[in-house]
Design an enzyme around this catalytic site. Structure first.
Site, short mmCIF file in Angstrom:
data_model
loop_
_atom_site.label_atom_id
_atom_site.label_comp_id
_atom_site.label_asym_id
_atom_site.label_seq_id
_atom_site.Cartn_x
_atom_site.Cartn_y
_atom_site.Cartn_z
N LYS A 1 9.17 0.55 -48.85
CA LYS A 1 9.70 -0.37 -48.51
C LYS A 1 10.83 -1.05 -48.90
CE LYS A 1 7.60 -5.18 -47.80
NZ LYS A 1 6.27 -6.18 -48.68
N HIS B 1 8.86 -2.15 -42.84
CA HIS B 1 9.23 -1.79 -44.11
C HIS B 1 10.60 -1.06 -44.07
CE1 HIS B 1 4.92 -2.02 -46.52
NE2 HIS B 1 5.83 -2.35 -45.69
N ASP C 1 4.18 -8.16 -40.70
CA ASP C 1 2.87 -7.55 -40.68
C ASP C 1 2.26 -8.83 -39.57
OD1 ASP C 1 2.83 -5.38 -42.40
OD2 ASP C 1 3.47 -7.38 -44.33
N ASP D 1 -1.27 -1.67 -40.11
CA ASP D 1 -0.94 -2.81 -41.24
C ASP D 1 -0.68 -4.08 -40.74
OD1 ASP D 1 -0.88 -3.71 -43.95
OD2 ASP D 1 1.04 -1.85 -44.85
N ASP E 1 9.12 -11.28 -41.95
CA ASP E 1 7.99 -10.62 -41.89
C ASP E 1 7.26 -9.17 -40.70
OD1 ASP E 1 5.01 -11.17 -42.16
OD2 ASP E 1 4.79 -12.78 -42.01
N TRP F 1 1.29 3.01 -52.52
CA TRP F 1 2.57 1.50 -52.40
C TRP F 1 2.03 0.40 -53.54
CZ3 TRP F 1 2.35 -3.83 -52.22
CH2 TRP F 1 3.37 -4.38 -51.89
N HIS G 1 2.09 4.09 -41.09
CA HIS G 1 1.51 2.46 -40.66
C HIS G 1 1.87 1.39 -39.78
CE1 HIS G 1 -0.28 1.48 -45.30
NE2 HIS G 1 -1.17 2.55 -44.47
N ASP H 1 6.57 3.28 -42.67
CA ASP H 1 6.12 1.26 -42.50
C ASP H 1 6.58 1.34 -41.53
OD1 ASP H 1 5.37 -1.23 -42.36
OD2 ASP H 1 3.75 -0.70 -43.54
N GLU I 1 4.30 5.40 -50.06
CA GLU I 1 4.92 4.42 -49.18
C GLU I 1 5.89 3.85 -49.38
OE1 GLU I 1 3.00 0.44 -46.35
OE2 GLU I 1 2.19 1.85 -48.03
#
Length: 423
Positions: A232, A266, A300, A330, A298, A189, A290, A263, A230
């Site tokens: 995003k 993402h 995460d 993650d 946000d 990534w 992930h 992810d 990965e």
């Protein structure tokens, strides 16, 4: 109040009857769950700090909020925290490590010169726990990433530095996989992107394609190391454009048969990765997930048992993809106990998978094939109140880990005895 083993066994027996009435074997579901390994991410334990000396600020569109006491400051502290987390999570799992967590012994070693020996402490620790490892090149928090560009950099010297870092990390991943007897997923990534209106979107992607081709040129045994890439949608400081978009990496993965990393945080806030799994696995042998929890911009937050998480687990199980999907967490939250965050997230992922494994999939599929959408919806609603919790608690009991919230007592004792003493 703790429940006795007899009570847990009795409630499990009653739950088994409820599921058996729908044609579901709860014991078989637990057997399948016991073989699932979730990869715990090292960076939750120290706020993505790593152990390099004299490095730059985090950067790369990454930000960790909160200042909860007890952050790990050394590899040994981080391993100790992971030991505690793993001791209250049922099953045997994995560690996902970033290159910036190398143990350099106080020496200055550039990232493109990293060797497997710099991670021997981690390999020995994982071997002692009979668990596998996954790995990540670290394309942030470095002077050569200060302008926000790495594998897409216009400066050939900088771009080549990061290619060499990726090559070194693939070799490290292969060494981990060989030593531990299970393939290491080495995931790429990068933070590269543009904050505002971008004129040339093509050239950075051409450079990224070139960089990946150079990085992956050396053949490595798939028994030891698997490559993942990965995507995003955007990052802090790259809100307008990222070269490594979903479409870019999907095309690259399919053409070159690499693992695509999806992810959960993402993509667009209303977009779930669950629907992407069956599409991607028509063209790829395996993928990496992930799992995180996005809230607005946000991506995460600590994983909890949301509808999105359930959907991901259901798609994996309904599609028969358990052997083809590598599961990793993650997220990074410094506003709560960091060890508890690992435990909450991993147990949530396992609960979601258990719920999916306890579905009467054959019955649901028959209803769908018979165009009985009324019956399908009614059965799905009925499943929501079946005794999943009783089966989960029995699983924890048989795995010799705390049942219910008892794990929190162990974490709080550890906080008092260990974390509180860290300055």
């Amino acid at each position: 109040m703790p429940r006795s083993p007899k009570t847990l066994e009795q409630t499990f027996a009653l739950a088994k009857e409820r599921y058996a009435a729908l044609g579901v074997d709860a014991d078989a579901a637990l057997g399948r769950l016991s073989r699932v390994a979730v990869s715990l991410h090292c960076w939750q334990g120290d706020d993505v700090g790593g152990f390099e000396k004299g490095g730059e600020q985090l950067g790369g569109g990454l930000a960790v909020t909160g200042n909860y006491p007890g952050k790990a400051r050394t590899p040994d502290e981080l391993r100790s925290d992971l030991d505690l987390a793993l001791s209250v999570i049922p099953g045997t799992h994995r560690l996902n490590l970033h290159a910036s967590y190398a143990e350099l012994g106080g020496r200055a070693v550039e990232r493109n010169e990293l060797q497997p020996a710099h991670f021997q402490g981690w390999i020995d620790w994982a071997k002692s726990k009979r668990m596998g490892m996954d790995f990540n090149p670290t394309y942030f928090a470095h002077p050569k990433a200060a302008d926000g560009f790495t594998l897409t950099h216009r400066d050939e010297g900088v771009r080549r530095f990061w290619v060499e870092h990726g090559i070194a990390c693939r070799r490290i991943g292969a060494a981990m996989g060989q030593a531990l007897g299970t393939p290491c997923v080495t995931n790429v990534w990068i933070p590269d992107g543009m904050k505002d209106v971008t004129i040339d979107r093509k050239s950075p992607r051409q450079r990224l394609q070139q960089s990946l081709d150079e990085m992956f040129a050396e053949p490595l045994a798939s028994a030891h190391q698997l490559d993942a890439i990965e995507a995003k949608l955007f990052g802090i400081g790259s809100e307008t454009y990222v070269p490594g978009s979903h479409e870019f990496y999907l095309g690259y993965a399919v053409r070159n048969q690499k693992l695509l990393c999806l992810d959960a945080g993402h993509f667009h806030p209303t977009e779930t990765i669950a629907d992407k799994i069956s599409s991607v696995l028509l063209y790829l042998d395996e993928i990496l997930l992930h799992v995180s929890r996005g809230i607005r911009w946000d991506s995460d937050h600590v994983v909890i048992l949301t509808d999105d998480l359930r959907s991901i687990a259901e798609e994996i199980v309904r599609g028969g993809f358990l052997q083809r999907v590598h599961l990793g967490l993650d997220f990074f939250d410094a506003s709560i106990n960091r060890v508890a965050a690992w435990v909450i997230g991993t147990r949530a992922m396992l609960k979601a998978l258990l719920g999916a494994l306890l579905e009467p999939i054959d019955a649901l599929r028959r209803l769908e094939q018979d165009d009985d959408y009324t019956g399908r919806l009614a059965l799905l609603e009925e499943l929501k109140t079946l005794p999943l919790g009783a089966v989960w608690e029995y699983y924890c009991h048989t795995a010799d880990v705390p049942v219910g919230l008892a794990w929190l007592d162990a974490v709080r004792r550890y906080e008092s005895d260990v974390l509180a003493k860290r300055s």
